[in-house]
Design an enzyme around this catalytic site. Structure first.
Site, PDB file in Angstrom:
ATOM      1  N   ASN A  48      74.440 -67.659 -17.620  1.00 22.89           N
ATOM      2  CA  ASN A  48      73.181 -67.737 -18.367  1.00 22.89           C
ATOM      3  C   ASN A  48      73.242 -69.109 -19.068  1.00 22.89           C
ATOM      4  OD1 ASN A  48      72.429 -64.362 -19.467  1.00 22.89           O
ATOM      5  ND2 ASN A  48      71.874 -65.428 -17.522  1.00 22.89           N
TER       6      ASN A  48
ATOM      7  N   ASP B 172      67.132 -56.530 -18.382  1.00 21.87           N
ATOM      8  CA  ASP B 172      66.497 -57.539 -17.296  1.00 21.87           C
ATOM      9  C   ASP B 172      64.899 -57.330 -17.392  1.00 21.87           C
ATOM     10  OD1 ASP B 172      66.490 -59.444 -15.485  1.00 21.87           O
ATOM     11  OD2 ASP B 172      66.871 -57.969 -13.617  1.00 21.87           O
TER      12      ASP B 172
END
Ligand code: FPP
Length: 247
Positions: free
Chosen positions: A75, A27
């Protein structure tokens, strides 16, 4: 830093116990790019380089299983051009970088639903799995179009199908059987899950498998993540006292 290759005993934690299975939520690519005034895709390219470096490092120090979160079932909601650039990046990595992992005998597996990717990408994923399956090194699970809830729903449906067809008896449904219907079937649960970028969230990653994992949150954005940060996470992990619900 020297690591012990094997845990002696789960209760007797030594200074640097090597986890058998590490999970990483990669991330912070977007924030890394923003800080530099670059497009988000530049952050993903930098993140892909870190992925390559840390994967090789994990293999070098003797980690047996590494699971990286590359693209979640959520996503797809990102802007179209970001999704497109990620798909391009995955393709180039599957064509080039993963071939490099051959030297390290790394076994490549994809966890997640492949069917939503375009045909070329699906083909590359299958080719990578096929060509690496007989290697004897670290198992690298790349979570792509992966969501843990989706994985559990899929497992429940498959269990129902097998009960209905008589292949499985309801009496045999237990925790182990559920694990065996997940994408990670046959693999040990992650001991350590690392989340760079300072976020305190699981984000639908290995929910079932991480019941007893140790989480280490690090204040580094993924593209800046160094081998020394992995050492640090392992050190933190090895100083934890894992009790598995006991005392
Ligand atoms: C999360 O950061 C990262 C991603 C959604 C993509 C991760 C992909 C890579 C690191 C490329 C790896 C390549 C292969 C072949 C596995 P973010 O974009 O959510 O960052 P932010 O929270 O700072 O916006």
């Amino acid at each position: 830093m020297a690591f012990f290759a094997k845990k002696k005993n789960r209760e007797e934690l030594t200074e640097s116990v090597l986890p058998l299975h590490i999970g990483i939520i990669m991330d912070g690519n977007g924030r890394w790019a923003k800080k530099r005034g670059l497009p988000r895709k530049a952050g993903h390219s930098a993140g892909a380089k870190t992925f390559r470096k840390i994967t090789r490092y994990c293999s070098d120090i003797g980690i047996k299983y590494l699971t990286v979160y590359a693209f979640s079932t959520e996503n797809w909601k990102r802007p179209e051009d970001e999704v497109k650039s990620l798909m391009k990046l995955f393709k180039s990595y599957l064509e080039e970088a993963l071939a490099d992992f051959k030297d390290d005998s790394i076994v490549v597996k994809f966890i997640g639903d492949k069917s939503q990717f375009d045909e070329d990408l699906q083909k590359l994923m299958i080719e990578n799995e096929e060509s690496s399956k007989n290697r004897d090194g670290m198992v690298l699970n790349i979570a792509m179009n992966y969501g843990s809830r989706d994985e559990i729903v899929r497992a429940v449906k498959n269990i129902c199908d097998d009960v209905q067809s008589g292949k499985l008896s309801q009496d045999n449904i237990n925790e182990q059987l559920i694990s065996d219907y997940l994408y990670t079937a046959g693999q040990p649960d992650p001991d350590l899950i690392i989340r760079p970028s300072g976020e305190y969230r699981i984000s639908n990653f290995l929910l079932w498998q991480s019941a007893y994992s140790e989480y280490v949150i690090m204040n580094k954005l993924w593209p800046d993540f160094e081998k020394s940060d992995l050492d640090e996470a392992i050190k933190i992990y090895s100083n934890r006292n894992r009790r598995y619900g006991g005392v």
